[in-house]
Design a protein around this motif. Structure first.
Motif, PDB file in Angstrom:
ATOM      1  N   CYS A 155       0.839  -1.200   0.000  1.00  0.00           N
ATOM      2  CA  CYS A 155       0.000   0.000   0.000  1.00  0.00           C
ATOM      3  C   CYS A 155       0.875   1.252   0.000  1.00  0.00           C
ATOM      4  N   TRP A 157       0.710   5.354   0.727  1.00  0.00           N
ATOM      5  CA  TRP A 157      -0.088   6.469   1.245  1.00  0.00           C
ATOM      6  C   TRP A 157       0.444   7.756   0.623  1.00  0.00           C
ATOM      7  N   ARG A 176      -0.191   7.394  11.994  1.00  0.00           N
ATOM      8  CA  ARG A 176      -1.375   7.069  11.186  1.00  0.00           C
ATOM      9  C   ARG A 176      -1.621   5.560  11.142  1.00  0.00           C
ATOM     10  N   GLY A 178      -3.838   2.848   8.884  1.00  0.00           N
ATOM     11  CA  GLY A 178      -4.614   2.718   7.650  1.00  0.00           C
ATOM     12  C   GLY A 178      -5.963   2.063   7.906  1.00  0.00           C
ATOM     13  N   SER A 179      -6.813   2.090   6.891  1.00  0.00           N
ATOM     14  CA  SER A 179      -8.169   1.563   7.079  1.00  0.00           C
ATOM     15  C   SER A 179      -8.144   0.061   7.397  1.00  0.00           C
ATOM     16  N   ASP A 180      -7.048  -0.623   6.992  1.00  0.00           N
ATOM     17  CA  ASP A 180      -6.944  -2.058   7.295  1.00  0.00           C
ATOM     18  C   ASP A 180      -6.118  -2.301   8.554  1.00  0.00           C
ATOM     19  N   ILE A 249      -9.250   5.614  -1.594  1.00  0.00           N
ATOM     20  CA  ILE A 249      -8.352   4.473  -1.861  1.00  0.00           C
ATOM     21  C   ILE A 249      -8.645   3.905  -3.248  1.00  0.00           C
ATOM     22  N   ASP A 260      -2.840  -1.096  -3.036  1.00  0.00           N
ATOM     23  CA  ASP A 260      -3.703   0.072  -2.839  1.00  0.00           C
ATOM     24  C   ASP A 260      -2.908   1.372  -2.849  1.00  0.00           C
ATOM     25  N   ASP A 262      -3.628   5.007  -1.230  1.00  0.00           N
ATOM     26  CA  ASP A 262      -4.538   5.668  -0.291  1.00  0.00           C
ATOM     27  C   ASP A 262      -4.174   7.156  -0.240  1.00  0.00           C
ATOM     28  N   PHE A 264      -4.839  10.686   1.244  1.00  0.00           N
ATOM     29  CA  PHE A 264      -5.485  11.139   2.482  1.00  0.00           C
ATOM     30  C   PHE A 264      -5.214  12.616   2.733  1.00  0.00           C
TER      31      PHE A 264
END
Ligand code: G6P
Ligand code: ZN
Length: 655
Positions: A155, A157, A176, A178-180, A249, A260, A262, A264
């Motif tokens: 991933c 960012w 931070r 992440g969403s996962d 994302i 991914d 992401d 932000f």
């Protein structure tokens, strides 16, 4: 989900990719050469993976440690902070928890892995890629995304529009989630800091580690070694460009599974961190006092993306207090370095310099550099030297800043920074460290819990909340101190001003008169001249009698040179030794002359001359610093034969 393939592209090495004090910095046209950026990025990936393998090898040799580690094998992934799970053995592919079913090929850099979780790719890693938004950043981000995908990164960012200040990157790596549930293990930061930007100016790239700090020399050396032999790089050529202007994302599928990107909000994590450190309410009260006026100049760097959020939206400052706060690719054609020479508009507004505005200057002014890690603090018609700034922050931190209310673990400064901090440390009985120039040296101390506040003469101030210096943090620290000094006084007649705070500090601790002369010399021969001058100064050090004869011949009113050396540092945490970190002439009365070559330029050479004199007598602390230092300056220039070597009769910049 869009699928991508991995291409192996042949390349040939460039021989000029040695990272300097703060990453690789070159003219944009150099970075735009075929595969130039690609080579550096692939060399970094290769250096970082083999570095992890090496950690394991060392542990294997030390068998006691090895047995312990084997015993606690389930915590090894955490030790490595790579997000990788336990591997089964040579050549096995295993599913890794938390990695969404992607598999890890267990192989060392040269054959099967000897133990545990060695891997040649960044499988499962989350990396941050962003920077100060300078010209070429957007292209570079797309290239790095494609290369990261091909190198097995899970991933990426990206701050919205590719913007993240250097301190915000450090905060994002550390804070931070992440969403996962993932955390970042490092970052490519795209910046050349305070160097100008634009098609004919500078671009830069550096790598920060999982502690949020710059890669240590061991890694940057390895990257450089790799750049000299690189033969191919990996890239997902068919991966479409990602829209980095829109938060959200985007997912792709590659040979190793999902990838991914992401995008932000660039400011939220950083703003939240600042709110957890400072008392925003008390700063808000100060800013709303009609007697307190404020001005912040981002010099069109990335600080603008944070200034509006923090100073205006959170703290209620007037929008008109923000100068040059729209980030621009070329910094509006300016030199985004917050000093008295380059921050012209702010300097004029604050009533300093020749072209001062007619209006009453604000009580407080500050500026940041391109990537917002540097700061300059000014009072009304008053300049605060960075060396004084860190000393004053350290002296007041415990009372004025909630984050430090439990006390300071220690303080540190770089060698050329004045000894103002040393006096505070002694007074407050704090651990004190003198390190070479470069923020990475503070990081080790902070990771070991030895240092809370640190600073450098080069307009860098910070604390252990992250592992980079932090321009906006420094401004908030100053606002906190001013708010604290005026806490019972906001409706009274006279505010305690920036100048009052500095003068009170000098009265308590003595004053370190301080100035820095920079000689920016050009390419090839001038750069040789800079090296010759340094070599001459080293040679001269071997005979102090001769040095003192020369000094006395120049100015009889200057004290004797008691010692002269090249600064060398042994890191108290990892024992590493850094040599040739600046040439020092140390005088009997505590005065110092320091000479060093800048490590942050992109071409030519810059000689930095640091001049310092300590004055304890309170009747003598109010002089103009250039007047007070004139005798020492004369000695420095003549002793070093500055004009003879460089052909320059005056410095390019004085700070
Ligand atoms: C960068 C580093 C600082 C260092 C400065 C020195 O900004 O982050 O830690 O003090 O470079 O620059 P110079 O040009 O003097 O090597
Ligand atoms: Zn910077």
């Amino acid at each position: 989900m869009v699928m991508f393939k991995v291409a192996r592209v042949e390349t040939t090495p460039y021989n000029d990719q040695k990272p300097g004090t703060s990453g690789l910095r070159k003219k944009v046209k150099v970075f735009k050469q075929p595969n130039y950026l690609h080579n550096f990025v692939q060399s970094s990936f290769n250096a970082l993976t083999t570095a992890k393998v090496r950690v394991l090898d060392i542990k294997k040799r030390r068998w006691v440690v090895y047995i312990l580690i084997s015993f606690f094998f389930s915590v090894l992934p955490k030790v490595l902070k790579s997000g990788c799970g336990r591997c089964n053995g040579d050549g096995d592919a295993v599913a890794v928890a938390g990695c969404k079913g992607r598999s890890v090929t267990v192989a060392g850099p040269s054959g099967p892995a000897p133990v545990g979780c060695c891997y040649t790719k960044f499988t499962c890693a989350t990396l941050v890629v962003s920077g100060d938004g300078r010209y070429f950043s957007k292209d570079a981000i797309q290239i790095i995304i494609k290369m990261a995908a091909a190198n097995g990164v899970r991933c990426i960012w990206v701050g919205q529009n590719g913007l993240l200040s250097t301190p915000a990157v450090s905060a994002v790596i550390r804070e931070r989630v992440g969403s996962d549930g993932s955390k970042a293990s490092g970052s490519f930061i795209l910046t050349a800091s305070h160097n100008p930007g634009g098609p004919n100016e500078d671009f830069g790239i550096k790598y920060n580690m999982e502690n949020g700090g710059p890669a240590p020399e061991g890694i940057t050396d390895k990257i450089f070694e790799n750049t000299k032999t690189i033969k191919e790089y990996l890239i997902a050529e068919d991966l479409p460009d990602v829209d980095i202007s829109a938060i959200g994302i985007t997912s792709f599928t590659g040979p190793e599974g999902q990838f991914d990107v992401d995008v932000f909000d660039s400011a939220s994590d950083y703003v939240n961190l600042m709110k957890s450190i400072f008392d925003f309410q008390s700063i808000q009260k100060l800013l709303s006092s009609p007697k307190f006026t404020f001005c912040y100049d981002a010099l069109h760097g990335v600080a603008g993306a944070y200034a509006k959020r923090i100073f205006v939206e959170e703290l209620g400052a007037q929008e008109s207090s923000l100068l040059n706060c729209v980030p621009k690719e070329d910094f509006g054609g300016g030199h985004p370095d917050p000093n008295l020479t380059y921050a012209k508009e702010l300097v004029a507004r604050m009533g300093l310099g020749k072209s001062s505005c007619q209006d009453e200057p604000p009580e407080f002014g500050a500026a940041a550099d391109g990537d917002a890690d540097r700061n300059m603090v000014l009072g009304k018609r008053f300049f605060v030297t960075p060396s004084d700034s860190v000393a004053i922050i350290a002296a007041n931190a415990v009372q004025a800043i909630p984050y430090f209310s439990g006390g300071l673990k220690g303080v540190a400064r770089s060698m050329p920074t004045s000894a103002a901090l040393d006096v505070v440390a002694k007074h407050l009985n704090l651990k004190f460290f003198e390190v070479p120039t470069g923020w990475k040296f503070f990081g080790n101390l902070m990771d070991a819990g030895l240092c809370s506040v640190c600073g450098e003469e080069s307009f860098g101030t910070g604390s252990d909340h992250i592992r980079e210096k932090d321009g906006i943090w420094a401004v908030l620290a100053w606002l906190s101190i001013i708010a604290y000094k005026n806490k019972d006084n906001l409706s009274g007649n006279n505010l305690v001003t920036v100048e009052d705070i500095v003068r009170q500090h000098w009265a308590t601790y003595g004053r370190h008169y301080y100035t820095r002369y920079d000689y920016e010399v050009g390419m090839i021969c001038d750069a040789c001249a800079a090296k010759e001058l340094m070599a001459y100064l080293v040679k001269l050090q071997s005979d102090l009698t001769e040095v003192n004869k020369i000094v006395k011949g120049i100015r009889s009113d200057v004290s004797n040179v008691a010692n002269a050396d090249e600064f060398e540092y042994k890191d108290p945490v990892d024992g590493s030794i850094s040599k040739h970190q600046g040439i020092r002439y140390l005088f009997k009365d505590g005065s110092r002359l320091v000479f060093r070559l800048s490590g942050t330029g992109s071409e030519g050479a810059t000689i930095r001359l640091y001049i310092e004199q300590y004055e304890k007598d309170s009747s003598k602390i109010g002089r103009d610093s250039q007047d007070a230092l004139a005798p020492l300056v004369e000695v420095a220039l003549k002793l070093s034969k500055m004009e003879e070597f460089t052909g320059r009769s005056a410095p390019t910049v004085i700070t």
